[in-house]
Scaffold this motif. Structure first.
Motif, short mmCIF file in Angstrom:
data_model
loop_
_atom_site.label_atom_id
_atom_site.label_comp_id
_atom_site.label_asym_id
_atom_site.label_seq_id
_atom_site.Cartn_x
_atom_site.Cartn_y
_atom_site.Cartn_z
N ARG A 4 5.77 17.49 -11.45
CA ARG A 4 6.85 16.64 -10.99
C ARG A 4 6.45 16.02 -9.67
N GLU A 5 7.05 14.89 -9.41
CA GLU A 5 6.76 14.17 -8.17
C GLU A 5 7.85 14.54 -7.17
N GLU A 6 7.43 15.01 -6.00
CA GLU A 6 8.42 15.35 -4.98
C GLU A 6 8.08 14.64 -3.69
N ILE A 61 -12.62 3.76 -8.32
CA ILE A 61 -11.39 2.98 -8.51
C ILE A 61 -10.68 3.55 -9.73
N ARG A 62 -9.39 3.41 -9.72
CA ARG A 62 -8.59 3.92 -10.83
C ARG A 62 -7.47 2.91 -11.10
N VAL A 63 -7.19 2.67 -12.37
CA VAL A 63 -6.15 1.71 -12.74
C VAL A 63 -5.07 2.46 -13.52
N ILE A 114 0.86 -1.19 0.00
CA ILE A 114 0.00 0.00 0.00
C ILE A 114 0.89 1.23 0.00
N ILE A 115 0.56 2.21 -0.80
CA ILE A 115 1.22 3.51 -0.66
C ILE A 115 0.12 4.55 -0.48
N GLN A 116 0.19 5.25 0.64
CA GLN A 116 -0.81 6.27 0.93
C GLN A 116 -0.06 7.59 1.13
N LYS A 117 0.03 8.34 0.04
CA LYS A 117 0.83 9.56 0.07
C LYS A 117 -0.05 10.79 0.02
N TYR A 118 -1.21 10.68 -0.64
CA TYR A 118 -2.06 11.83 -0.88
C TYR A 118 -3.42 11.64 -0.24
N HIS A 119 -4.03 12.77 0.16
CA HIS A 119 -5.32 12.70 0.84
C HIS A 119 -6.39 12.05 -0.05
N GLY A 120 -7.13 11.13 0.55
CA GLY A 120 -8.31 10.57 -0.10
C GLY A 120 -8.03 9.45 -1.07
N ARG A 121 -6.76 9.25 -1.41
CA ARG A 121 -6.43 8.23 -2.38
C ARG A 121 -5.44 7.23 -1.79
N LEU A 122 -5.70 5.98 -2.05
CA LEU A 122 -4.78 4.95 -1.58
C LEU A 122 -4.37 4.08 -2.76
N LEU A 123 -3.08 3.85 -2.85
CA LEU A 123 -2.56 3.10 -3.99
C LEU A 123 -2.22 1.68 -3.56
N LEU A 124 -2.76 0.73 -4.30
CA LEU A 124 -2.48 -0.69 -4.05
C LEU A 124 -1.54 -1.20 -5.12
N PRO A 147 -5.68 13.91 -22.10
CA PRO A 147 -4.35 14.07 -21.49
C PRO A 147 -4.51 14.57 -20.06
N TYR A 148 -3.84 13.93 -19.12
CA TYR A 148 -3.99 14.27 -17.70
C TYR A 148 -2.72 14.93 -17.19
N TYR A 149 -1.66 14.16 -17.09
CA TYR A 149 -0.39 14.69 -16.60
C TYR A 149 0.71 14.54 -17.64
N LEU A 150 1.61 15.50 -17.65
CA LEU A 150 2.90 15.34 -18.32
C LEU A 150 3.94 15.47 -17.21
N ALA A 170 0.74 16.75 -2.90
CA ALA A 170 0.21 16.41 -4.22
C ALA A 170 1.36 16.48 -5.21
N LYS A 171 1.10 16.04 -6.43
CA LYS A 171 2.08 16.26 -7.49
C LYS A 171 2.30 17.76 -7.60
N VAL A 172 3.51 18.15 -7.83
CA VAL A 172 3.83 19.57 -7.82
C VAL A 172 3.76 20.12 -9.25
C1 LIG Z 1 0.46 9.96 -8.30
C2 LIG Z 1 -0.02 9.25 -7.11
C3 LIG Z 1 -1.39 9.23 -6.79
C4 LIG Z 1 -2.43 9.90 -7.64
O1 LIG Z 1 -2.29 11.27 -7.69
P1 LIG Z 1 -3.36 12.09 -8.55
O2 LIG Z 1 -2.86 13.49 -8.48
O3 LIG Z 1 -4.67 11.89 -7.90
O4 LIG Z 1 -3.34 11.53 -9.92
C5 LIG Z 1 -1.78 8.59 -5.64
N1 LIG Z 1 -0.88 7.96 -4.84
C6 LIG Z 1 0.43 7.95 -5.13
C7 LIG Z 1 1.36 7.26 -4.21
C8 LIG Z 1 0.91 8.59 -6.28
O5 LIG Z 1 2.21 8.55 -6.56
#
Ligand SMILES: *Cc1c(COP(=O)(O)O)cnc(C)c1O
Ligand code: SF4
Length: 342
Positions: A322-324, A189-191, A102-112, A279-282, A329-331
């Motif tokens: 960019r990811e920091e 859900i998001r894939v 599990i990676i939980q880095k951002y509010h409201g979203r959890l990555l499996l 297109p979402y992110y670059l 959130a993504k910056v």
């Molecule tokens: C990128 C990412 C997300 C999703 O971020 P969004 O801005 O919602 O697309 C969620 N969790 C992790 C760990 C991520 O790296």
């Protein structure tokens, strides 16, 4: 109503078994010599070469600078050690991991993290040094992860990632989605996957049923960097996903020698939209050791992003980010106008 396709599940598995893992074989198919493209068999020992034949089929024969080839070819430049580049540039091996997988880095979203492998090995990938063995989710761990999701009411979206989560069998995905759908506070859900692009036959009727058959809103983020990746078979796969009611987004990485021109970025956005994908992110490249030869400076990235924005409607302009590590959130990377305004 889930549209039926005539693709059998065995097809994508067969294509997975037949992926190309030898640089020599790859270059032979493309009528190229190793020295023409800077191929290094040493770099392969670090991070395996892996590319589905369907993806190779979209490369231009005889072109040492093909943008698809460049994404998968192990190059001697990977062996250079670069200052400022690390093995874990986005901070995914530290505090962000509370439970395995599990990676939980951002509010409201959890990555499996559903799978440790991928159908293709992208040379720029920040996971090329990732300690997957300790973060690979077994089924038992998925169930534990879901217990965590059930107790954390702030989680409204569960993201399937990896590796490539669509390496998981349709029945297991269906089971997982069904269980998630029983947790009232989860809405979406998001894939995040590259499989529907690199092996479009992965989009089986059973996959559509698994992703779109529950009460949850479903999004698939395909990871495509160049318009040439999107052929007619990919278009059919996108059509099937859309017909099932799945929202389609794209995430690209800005890569030197692949898509670092206004023309390449404009063509990518237009081709994506023609296939029903927004297109979402670059992303700016994550500074992972071995990928420095793909780097485009933030300054140049901003110039390119401005050029793209000057040519396309706003909805076809991806957010440059960019990811920091440690950020909420993504910056966003400022565009030139914003810089002038402050
Ligand atoms: C990128 C990412 C997300 C999703 O971020 P969004 O801005 O919602 O697309 C969620 N969790 C992790 C760990 C991520 O790296
Ligand atoms: S995680 Fe994504 S970018 Fe990395 S190798 Fe797999 S498909 Fe490629």
């Amino acid at each position: 109503m889930i549209p039926q396709t005539d693709i059998s599940p065995a097809d994508w598995r067969a294509q997975l078994r037949e992926v190309i893992t030898s640089g020599e074989d790859l270059l032979r198919l493309l009528h190229l010599r190793p020295e023409q493209v800077g191929y290094s068999s040493l770099a392969v020992q670090d991070f395996a070469l892996k590319v589905p034949r369907a993806f190779v089929g979209r490369m231009r024969v005889g072109d040492p600078e093909d943008p698809l080839l460049r994404q998968v070819l192990a190059s001697a430049e990977e062996l250079l050690v670069t200052a400022d580049y690390s093995a874990d540039p986005v901070g995914e091996t530290g505090d962000a991991i509370r439970h395995p997988g599990i990676i939980q880095k951002y509010h409201g979203r959890l990555l499996l993290m559903l799978s440790s492998g991928c159908a293709i090995n992208c040379r720029y990938c920040f996971r090329r040094h990732f300690p997957y063995h300790s973060n690979q989710n077994s089924r038992r761990e998925w169930l534990q992860a879901l217990e965590h999701v059930a107790t954390d009411t702030s989680i409204s979206e569960v993201i399937f990632s990896g590796g490539d989560p669509l390496l998981v069998a349709d029945e297991q995905l269906a089971d997982l989605v069904e269980r998630i759908a029983t947790i009232p506070h989860v809405q979406r859900i998001r894939v995040h996957t590259r499989l529907p692009v690199v092996i479009p036959e992965r989009v089986t009727p059973a996959l559509l049923e698994a992703l779109a058959g529950s009460r949850l809103q479903s999004t698939v983020v395909i990871h495509t960097n160049h318009a040439n990746e999107l052929d007619d078979k990919v278009a059919a796969a996108m059509q099937a996903l859309r017909s099932a009611g799945i929202t389609l987004l794209n995430q690209a990485v800005l890569l030197k020698g692949v898509n670092d021109s206004k023309q390449a970025l404009v063509e990518l956005s237009e081709r994506l939209f023609a296939l029903g994908v927004l297109p979402y992110y670059l992303h700016l490249l994550d500074k992972v050791q071995g990928a420095a030869h793909f780097d485009v400076s933030a300054q140049r990235a901003v110039v390119l992003a401005d050029q793209v924005a000057a040519e396309l409607p706003g909805y076809l302009v991806p957010r440059l980010v960019r990811e920091e590590a440690g950020q909420p959130a993504k910056v966003g990377v400022n565009n030139g106008h914003a810089l002038l305004a402050v």
